[in-house]
Design a protein around this motif. Structure first.
Motif, PDB file in Angstrom:
ATOM      1  N   GLU A 140      24.074   2.353  18.880  1.00 52.86           N
ATOM      2  CA  GLU A 140      23.690   3.552  18.126  1.00 52.86           C
ATOM      3  C   GLU A 140      22.188   3.783  18.072  1.00 52.86           C
ATOM      4  O   GLU A 140      21.725   4.913  17.986  1.00 52.86           O
ATOM      5  CB  GLU A 140      24.262   3.471  16.709  1.00 52.86           C
ATOM      6  N   LEU A 141      21.377   2.696  18.132  1.00 45.30           N
ATOM      7  CA  LEU A 141      19.918   2.896  18.106  1.00 45.30           C
ATOM      8  C   LEU A 141      19.306   2.677  19.482  1.00 45.30           C
ATOM      9  O   LEU A 141      18.104   2.883  19.677  1.00 45.30           O
ATOM     10  CB  LEU A 141      19.254   1.975  17.087  1.00 45.30           C
ATOM     11  N   GLY A 142      20.107   2.175  20.408  1.00 41.35           N
ATOM     12  CA  GLY A 142      19.629   2.001  21.780  1.00 41.35           C
ATOM     13  C   GLY A 142      18.621   0.872  21.930  1.00 41.35           C
ATOM     14  O   GLY A 142      17.859   0.856  22.892  1.00 41.35           O
ATOM     15  N   VAL A 143      18.596  -0.080  21.023  1.00 46.54           N
ATOM     16  CA  VAL A 143      17.672  -1.221  21.128  1.00 46.54           C
ATOM     17  C   VAL A 143      18.424  -2.495  20.791  1.00 46.54           C
ATOM     18  O   VAL A 143      19.473  -2.457  20.156  1.00 46.54           O
ATOM     19  CB  VAL A 143      16.470  -1.090  20.153  1.00 46.54           C
ATOM     20  N   GLU A 144      17.872  -3.619  21.241  1.00 42.66           N
ATOM     21  CA  GLU A 144      18.491  -4.903  20.883  1.00 42.66           C
ATOM     22  C   GLU A 144      17.798  -5.526  19.689  1.00 42.66           C
ATOM     23  O   GLU A 144      18.389  -6.265  18.912  1.00 42.66           O
ATOM     24  CB  GLU A 144      18.414  -5.850  22.071  1.00 42.66           C
ATOM     25  N   ARG A 145      16.535  -5.252  19.582  1.00 40.66           N
ATOM     26  CA  ARG A 145      15.726  -5.851  18.506  1.00 40.66           C
ATOM     27  C   ARG A 145      15.084  -4.725  17.709  1.00 40.66           C
ATOM     28  O   ARG A 145      14.540  -3.781  18.291  1.00 40.66           O
ATOM     29  CB  ARG A 145      14.627  -6.712  19.131  1.00 40.66           C
ATOM     30  N   LEU A 146      15.156  -4.797  16.421  1.00 45.34           N
ATOM     31  CA  LEU A 146      14.617  -3.730  15.575  1.00 45.34           C
ATOM     32  C   LEU A 146      13.116  -3.864  15.423  1.00 45.34           C
ATOM     33  O   LEU A 146      12.587  -4.994  15.329  1.00 45.34           O
ATOM     34  CB  LEU A 146      15.282  -3.762  14.190  1.00 45.34           C
ATOM     35  N   GLU A 147      12.450  -2.745  15.379  1.00 40.63           N
ATOM     36  CA  GLU A 147      11.007  -2.724  15.173  1.00 40.63           C
ATOM     37  C   GLU A 147      10.713  -1.778  14.023  1.00 40.63           C
ATOM     38  O   GLU A 147      11.582  -0.994  13.617  1.00 40.63           O
ATOM     39  CB  GLU A 147      10.322  -2.273  16.442  1.00 40.63           C
ATOM     40  N   PRO A 148       9.443  -1.770  13.515  1.00 44.58           N
ATOM     41  CA  PRO A 148       9.145  -0.914  12.357  1.00 44.58           C
ATOM     42  C   PRO A 148       9.507   0.544  12.581  1.00 44.58           C
ATOM     43  O   PRO A 148       9.951   1.231  11.659  1.00 44.58           O
ATOM     44  CB  PRO A 148       7.635  -1.101  12.172  1.00 44.58           C
ATOM     45  N   SER A 149       9.402   1.029  13.780  1.00 42.87           N
ATOM     46  CA  SER A 149       9.691   2.445  14.024  1.00 42.87           C
ATOM     47  C   SER A 149      11.182   2.769  13.869  1.00 42.87           C
ATOM     48  O   SER A 149      11.575   3.925  13.775  1.00 42.87           O
ATOM     49  CB  SER A 149       9.248   2.824  15.436  1.00 42.87           C
ATOM     50  N   HIS A 150      12.041   1.732  13.868  1.00 45.43           N
ATOM     51  CA  HIS A 150      13.492   1.985  13.758  1.00 45.43           C
ATOM     52  C   HIS A 150      13.971   2.019  12.316  1.00 45.43           C
ATOM     53  O   HIS A 150      15.164   2.191  12.057  1.00 45.43           O
ATOM     54  CB  HIS A 150      14.285   0.885  14.492  1.00 45.43           C
ATOM     55  N   CYS A 151      13.033   1.795  11.417  1.00 48.04           N
ATOM     56  CA  CYS A 151      13.444   1.555  10.024  1.00 48.04           C
ATOM     57  C   CYS A 151      14.322   2.672   9.461  1.00 48.04           C
ATOM     58  O   CYS A 151      15.375   2.412   8.865  1.00 48.04           O
ATOM     59  CB  CYS A 151      12.203   1.354   9.174  1.00 48.04           C
ATOM     60  N   GLY A 152      13.917   3.931   9.628  1.00 49.13           N
ATOM     61  CA  GLY A 152      14.686   5.039   9.052  1.00 49.13           C
ATOM     62  C   GLY A 152      16.098   5.078   9.600  1.00 49.13           C
ATOM     63  O   GLY A 152      17.083   5.128   8.841  1.00 49.13           O
ATOM     64  N   ALA A 153      16.235   5.070  10.939  1.00 45.87           N
ATOM     65  CA  ALA A 153      17.555   5.150  11.554  1.00 45.87           C
ATOM     66  C   ALA A 153      18.403   3.930  11.199  1.00 45.87           C
ATOM     67  O   ALA A 153      19.613   4.042  10.934  1.00 45.87           O
ATOM     68  CB  ALA A 153      17.397   5.252  13.069  1.00 45.87           C
TER      69      ALA A 153
END
Ligand code: SF4
Length: 1001
Positions: free
Chosen positions: A765-778
C-alpha cells in the motif's frame, strides 16, 4: 425540656393545666392502665374483658397474628368465650364504616398503587417533576396520602404539588366510587363522632399500640364518649425508655381524667433477677446494685453476619437439645427484610425449624423471583441475568445443564443487549426460548401472567404428585398470592379501564404473601422489633446490635418534611412522629423484656471482609447496668477466622470432622483419641497430611499423557519456570472465567493483530519496505484502518463505551509506534510477522519446531523478524502491550526464555544469523530492551548499554536458555510438580495458594 413526674396522675394534672378545659369535662369513662413492661397490664385488661363478656365487649389487639394468640390465652383463663369479639383497629374501623350510610367498596393495596400511578401520570407537577420519574416516587406518595387521610386532612389543607396530587387522588376515588383503607378509617372515626347509632355502648379494651394516628385517636376519643374504654399502655413518667410514648400517654391521661391505674414493676416475679434488674435499669439515670448475671444475659460478638448467626445457630441447637421448646425461643431482628435471607442460610443449614412473623414479598420467593425476572426481561428493561435467572430456575422446565451451556457461551462473548441475547440463545438452542414470545406478543397482560404462572408451576412440580414438602408449599403460597393479585387487577380493569404491562409488573413486584402465623409449635419464632412487643418467650435473641442497625436511621418522607408535619400536627392531624432514636430505645427496651429465662444480645464486631464495626449504643447501655467482670464472663466471640465449630457443638458430621482437623492442629493426641473413638482415623490422617501431601503427579493416566507430549510452548515453559504449581493450575487444570471482558489480554491481542495487518500491508500500500519520516502521514492512516479492522474482528459484543475506550487506548500507543517506526534509523527491514514455528500451522520449514532433545520440540510464535537487506542476518522482536521490557540481565535472572529461544529459531529454522532479540513495549516510554550482539553495535545502535553482550555472553545466555527449556520440558513430562516459586518465596500477588495448597501464615 422534658418535665419529670413521679406518677402519670401528676403528669395528667400538668397536661390539664397546659391545655385548659378538657374535651369531655373530666366525665368520660376511659380508663388507663399504665406501668412498665411485664407489670401485669395486659393480664388485668384481659381479666376485665372476661368480666364484661355479657356486655359483648370488644378487645383491640395490635396485629392480626395476635388475635388467635390472645384467644388461646383467654381460653386458658376461661373454658368458653360466649360473647365479645377480638380484632385489630382495622376490624373496628371496618365494622363501624360498613354499617354507616354511603359505605363504598374498598380498593386493595395493589389497586391503590395503580390509582396512585395513574394520578402521577396525569398530573402536571412543578417542584416534584424531576423526582416523579423514579420508581420510589409512587410508593412514597402513596404512603404520604395515607398519612394525610389518617390525619383527617382534606386537600384544601395543603398547598403545592402535594395538595394537587391529593386532590386528584381523592377525585379519582370519588369518580370510581371507592374508598381506600385510610379513607375508610377516617369515615369510621367521623361516623362515631357524629352518628349516635354508630356504637351501641359495648365496652372497648385495647392494648399494644403506642403511636395513634389522627383517625385512631378520633375513634378512641369518640368511643370513650359513649362507651367504657379501657386502654393499657406501657409507660412510666420521666423514664427515658418511654420518652417516645410521652405524647400518647399524656393525651390518654387527659382523656382518662384521673381514671388511671399505675401498676408497679413485677417482672421479677416471672423472670430471672438479672433480667428484672435490666428492665429497671436500662436507660435509667439511677441504677441499683446489679445482681449476679448467672448466664441470664449473654453477649455474642461474631465477625460478619455469618459469624454472628453461627453463634446464634450453635446456641439454638444447644438450647433445643437441652429441652427448650423451639416455640419458646424468639429471634428479634431490627428488620425482617434484611435478616430474612441470612437467617434462611444459617438456620436452614443447621436444620433449625423457624417461622417468620411478618410480611414476605412475592418477589422474595423462588417462584416470584423467577416470574418477576422473566416479566422484567420481556416487558421492561430486564437484563441477561433476569432472563437466565428464570431459565435456570426449575420453573422454566429446561435442563439446568443446557441453560448453563447457553449462558456460558453468551457470557464468553459478552452478549448483553436483550435482543442479541434472545437471538444468540435461540440460535444456540436451535429452538425458541420458552414463554418469552408468548409474553411479548400477549394482548392481555393479566391472562399472559396467569398462563405463565400455571406453566411455571407445572414445569416445577408436574401433574403426577401433589407438591408436599416445605419449598413446594412456599411455591403454592406464592402462586396463590399471584392469583389473588391477578383477580384484583381484573376487577380494577373492569372498574377503571386500561392496564399496562408496566402496571402489572409493578404490582407483581410489590405483592405480598398472606402472612403466616409466627408462633407455630415446634418452630423458633422470628419477629421484628414491632411485633416482638406483644410476644413472650423463655429465651430471646436480639440481633443487629451494631451502630447504624440499632437505632435505625430515620426515613423522612419527601412529601411531608418535619416542618410541614409540625404545622399540620398543630391542626390536630397527629402527623408528628416520635424521634426515631427514642422510638427504637423503647422498642429495644421492650425486646429485652420479652424473655423470662435468658436474653442474648448479638452483634457483628466486624464486617464480612474484616473491617471493625462499632457496637450499637444500646449494647453499651445494657453492658453498663452489670458488673464489667460479669459482662466479660458472659461474652462469647467468634472471629472471622473461626472456620470451624467447637467439636461438641458441630451440627453435622462434616462440620464435626472439620472441627476435629482444627483441633488436631494444636492437640494432636486428643484429636487422634477422638478419631479412634468415632472411626475417623483415616479421614484425620488425610487431613493432617494435606499440606505435606506430595505435589508430584502420580496418576498413571495423567503421567502417560504428559510423558507422551512431544511439543512444548515457550510461554508454557516460562510459566513452569515461575512455579511448577502455578503451571499445573494455570495451564493444566486451566480454570477460566466465563465472562468475556475488555481486559489486558484482549487489548494485547487486538494490538498484535493491528500491527500484523499494518506491516503486512506496508509494501503493497505504501510501496516501500522500510518506513521513513516522509511516510508518516500515509503510514498513520494505514494503521488507523488496520486498527479499525482489528477491533471490528473482536468476537465479543462490546458496548459503545467499551469499543470507544479500547480504540482510544490502543490508538494512542499504535500511532506512537508508527511515528517511531518512521523515525527509526535501523537499517533492517521488517519482513516477517507472526511467524509460527512447531506444529502443522507453521510454514513447512518451521513445522518441526526447535529441538529440545529427547524427541521434544519447542513451539511458539515470533511477533516480528527484521532482516538485513544485504545479508542473511536479522533480529527478533516481541511486542509487549504494557510498559515493561526485560533487560539482558532480567532475561537471565528471571528465566525469560522467549527472546533467547526465538534467536535459536531464527538461526536453526529460519536460516538467518541472529544479531539480537528485543522486547518492544507499546506503552510508556516504549524503550526496547533485550540482548544484542555487541559486535553488531554499529548496525544496531541506540539500545541500553547493558543489553549489548559480547559473543561469549550472548551465546552463553542463549545456550543456557535452551538447556533450561529442555530441562523444564523433561520435568513436565515427568509430572514433576512442586511448590517451587522462582526465588524461593511465593509472591504476595499469587492467588493460587488455595488450589495448590500452600500453607500461608
Ligand atoms: S502460591 Fe506459591 S506454590 Fe502456589 S502457585 Fe503460587 S507461587 Fe506457586
Amino acid at each position: 425540656m422534658l418535665r419529670v413526674f413521679r406518677t402519670l396522675r401528676r403528669a395528667y394534672e400538668h397536661v390539664r393545666e397546659d391545655v385548659g378545659t378538657p374535651l369531655y369535662d373530666g366525665a368520660v369513662p376511659l380508663r388507663l392502665i399504665a406501668g412498665p413492661a411485664n407489670a401485669g397490664k395486659v393480664e388485668l385488661l384481659l381479666g376485665r374483658y372476661l368480666d364484661s363478656l355479657e356486655r359483648e365487649p370488644l378487645l383491640i389487639v395490635p396485629n392480626r397474628s395476635d388475635v388467635d394468640r390472645v384467644e388461646r390465652e383467654l381460653l386458658a383463663l376461661r373454658p368458653a368465650l360466649l360473647g365479645g369479639s377480638i380484632g385489630t383497629f382495622d376490624d373496628v374501623f371496618e365494622r363501624v364504616a360498613r354499617a354507616g350510610e354511603g359505605a363504598r367498596p374498598l380498593l386493595s393495596t395493589a389497586q391503590r398503587a395503580l390509582l396512585v400511578r395513574r394520578v402521577i401520570a396525569g398530573a402536571s407537577l412543578d417542584g416534584l417533576s424531576a423526582s416523579a420519574r423514579f420508581g420510589g416516587f409512587a410508593e412514597s406518595l402513596q404512603q404520604a396520602l395515607g398519612e394525610l387521610e389518617s390525619g383527617l386532612l382534606d386537600p384544601a389543607d395543603l398547598d403545592g404539588d402535594l395538595g394537587s396530587l391529593y386532590a386528584a387522588y381523592r377525585d379519582e376515588l370519588d369518580r370510581l366510587g371507592r374508598w381506600d383503607r385510610d379513607l375508610l378509617r377516617r369515615r369510621a372515626a367521623e361516623r362515631v363522632q357524629s352518628d349516635l347509632s354508630a356504637w351501641s355502648g359495648e365496652p372497648v379494651f385495647a392494648y399494644g399500640f403506642e403511636d395513634l394516628t389522627g383517625a385512631e385517636w378520633a375513634l378512641l376519643e369518640a368511643l370513650a364518649a359513649r362507651a367504657e374504654v379501657t386502654v393499657s399502655l406501657p409507660y412510666e413518667p420521666g423514664r427515658p425508655a418511654f420518652a417516645s410514648l410521652q405524647r400518647t400517654a399524656e393525651d390518654l391521661a387527659r382523656l382518662a381524667a384521673g381514671a388511671i391505674e399505675e401498676l408497679p414493676p413485677r417482672y421479677g416475679e416471672i423472670a430471672h433477677p438479672a433480667l428484672a434488674h435490666l428492665e429497671r435499669s436500662l436507660f435509667a439515670d439511677e441504677r441499683p446494685e446489679p445482681p449476679a448475671v448467672d448466664g441470664a444475659v449473654r453477649f455474642f460478638e461474631g465477625a460478619g453476619t455469618r459469624g454472628a448467626l453461627e453463634l446464634v445457630g450453635e446456641e439454638l441447637l444447644a438450647l433445643i437439645r437441652a429441652g427448650v421448646a423451639p416455640e419458646a425461643i424468639g429471634l428479634v431482628c431490627p428488620s425482617g427484610e434484611r435478616w430474612r435471607s441470612p437467617l434462611e442460610t444459617a438456620l436452614g443449614t443447621l436444620g433449625i425449624p423457624y417461622s417468620v412473623d411478618g410480611d414476605a414479598r412475592l418477589a422474595q420467593t423462588p417462584f416470584g423471583q423467577a416470574l418477576a425476572a422473566l416479566l422484567r426481561f420481556a416487558w421492561a428493561d430486564g437484563t441477561r441475568a433476569d432472563l437466565f435467572g428464570y431459565l435456570r430456575s426449575p420453573f422454566s422446565g429446561l435442563e439446568r445443564r443446557a441453560v448453563d451451556f447457553v449462558e456460558g457461551r453468551l457470557r464468553g462473548r459478552a452478549v448483553q443487549q436483550p435482543e442479541r441475547v434472545v437471538e444468540e440463545a435461540e440460535r444456540l438452542r436451535g429452538t425458541p426460548l420458552p414463554a418469552l414470545a408468548d409474553l411479548r406478543e400477549a394482548d392481555d397482560p393479566i391472562v399472559a401472567v396467569r398462563e405463565l404462572a400455571d406453566r411455571m408451576l407445572r414445569s416445577a412440580h408436574g401433574l403426577e404428585a401433589p407438591p408436599a414438602d416445605e419449598p413446594s408449599r412456599l411455591d403454592l403460597r406464592a402462586h396463590e398470592a399471584l392469583t389473588r393479585l391477578l383477580g384484583e387487577l381484573s376487577r380494577w380493569r373492569t372498574l377503571a379501564g386500561e392496564l399496562s404491562r408496566e402496571d402489572v409488573l409493578a404490582t407483581v413486584e410489590r405483592q405480598t404473601l398472606r402472612p403466616q402465623r409466627g408462633d407455630e409449635p415446634g418452630r423458633v419464632a422470628v419477629v421484628d422489633l414491632l411485633r416482638a412487643r406483644t410476644r413472650r418467650f423463655d429465651v430471646v435473641f436480639v440481633l443487629g446490635l451494631e451502630e447504624g442497625s440499632l437505632p435505625r436511621r430515620g426515613h423522612s418522607s419527601p412529601f411531608l418534611e418535619d416542618d410541614a408535619r409540625r404545622a399540620l400536627d398543630e391542626r390536630g392531624a397527629r402527623l408528628l412522629r416520635p424521634d426515631p432514636v427514642a422510638r427504637d430505645r423503647y422498642l429495644f427496651y421492650t425486646a429485652c423484656t420479652r424473655a423470662s429465662q435468658r436474653l442474648y444480645l448479638v452483634r457483628e464486631a466486624a464486617t464480612d471482609d474484616g473491617s471493625p464495626r462499632e457496637a450499637s449504643p444500646f449494647w453499651d447501655e445494657v453492658q453498663a447496668v452489670f458488673d464489667p467482670e460479669e459482662v466479660r464472663r458472659w461474652t462469647r466471640r467468634r472471629a472471622l477466622s473461626a472456620l470451624t465449630w467447637p467439636l461438641d457443638g458441630a451440627p453435622t458430621e462434616r462440620e464435626r470432622l472439620r472441627a476435629l482437623a482444627a483441633l488436631a492442629a494444636d492437640e494432636q493426641e486428643a484429636a487422634r483419641a477422638l478419631a479412634r473413638a468415632n472411626g475417623w482415623e483415616r479421614r484425620l490422617d488425610r487431613a493432617l497430611v494435606a499440606f505435606r501431601r506430595p505435589t508430584r503427579i502420580t496418576h498413571p493416566l495423567v503421567l502417560e499423557q504428559l510423558g507422551s507430549r512431544t511439543t512444548f510452548n515457550v510461554t508454557e515453559l516460562e510459566r513452569f519456570a515461575d512455579c511448577s504449581s502455578a503451571w499445573f493450575v494455570d495451564r493444566f487444570v486451566s480454570p477460566r472465567t466465563i465472562d468475556a471482558e475488555v481486559d489486558a489480554k484482549l487489548r494485547g491481542s487486538v494490538a498484535h493483530n493491528a500491527l500484523y495487518k499494518f506491516f503486512s500491508r506496508v509494501p503493497a500500500e505504501l510501496g516501500v519496505e522500510r518506513l521513513e519520516p516522509s511516510h508518516c502521514g500515509a503510514a498513520t492512516r494505514l494503521m488507523r484502518a488496520c486498527l479499525d479492522e482489528a477491533i471490528g474482528g473482536v468476537r465479543m459484543d462490546m458496548t459503545e463505551m467499551q469499543a470507544h475506550e479500547l480504540d482510544q487506548t490502543l490508538w494512542r500507543d499504535l500511532e506512537a509506534a508508527v511515528q517511531e517506526e518512521c523515525d527509526s534509523e535501523l537499517p533492517l527491514v521488517p519482513r516477517r510477522f507472526e511467524v509460527l514455528f512447531g506444529g502443522e500451522r507453521a510454514a513447512p520449514e518451521l513445522q518441526r519446531g526447535l529441538d529440545l532433545g529427547s524427541g521434544r520440540s519447542l513451539t511458539g510464535k515470533i511477533d516480528r523478524i527484521d532482516v538485513d537487506p544485504f545479508g542473511a542476518r536479522g533480529i527478533v522482536q516481541d511486542y509487549k502491550s504494557g510498559k515493561h521490557a526485560h533487560s539482558a540481565r532480567e532475561i537471565e535472572s528471571e528465566l525469560r526464555l522467549q527472546i533467547p529461544l526465538y534467536m535459536l529459531v531464527l538461526r536453526d529454522l529460519v536460516g538467518l544469523e541472529p544479531l539480537g532479540g528485543l522486547y518492544r513495549p507499546l506503552a510508556g516510554e516504549r524503550k526496547a530492551r533485550g540482548i544484542v550482539r555487541a559486535a553488531e553495535a554499529e548496525a544496531l545502535p541506540g539500545y541500553a548499554r547493558n543489553d549489548y553482550l559480547d559473543e561469549e555472553q550472548f551465546w552463553g545466555q542463549v545456550e543456557r536458555a535452551h538447556e533450561t527449556a529442555g530441562a523444564l520440558a523433561q520435568r513436565i513430562a515427568d509430572g514433576d510438580v512442586r511448590h517451587d516459586p522462582k526465588g524461593g518465596d511465593c509472591p504476595a500477588w499469587c492467588d493460587l495458594w488455595p488450589m495448590c495448597r500452600v500453607e500461608r501464615p
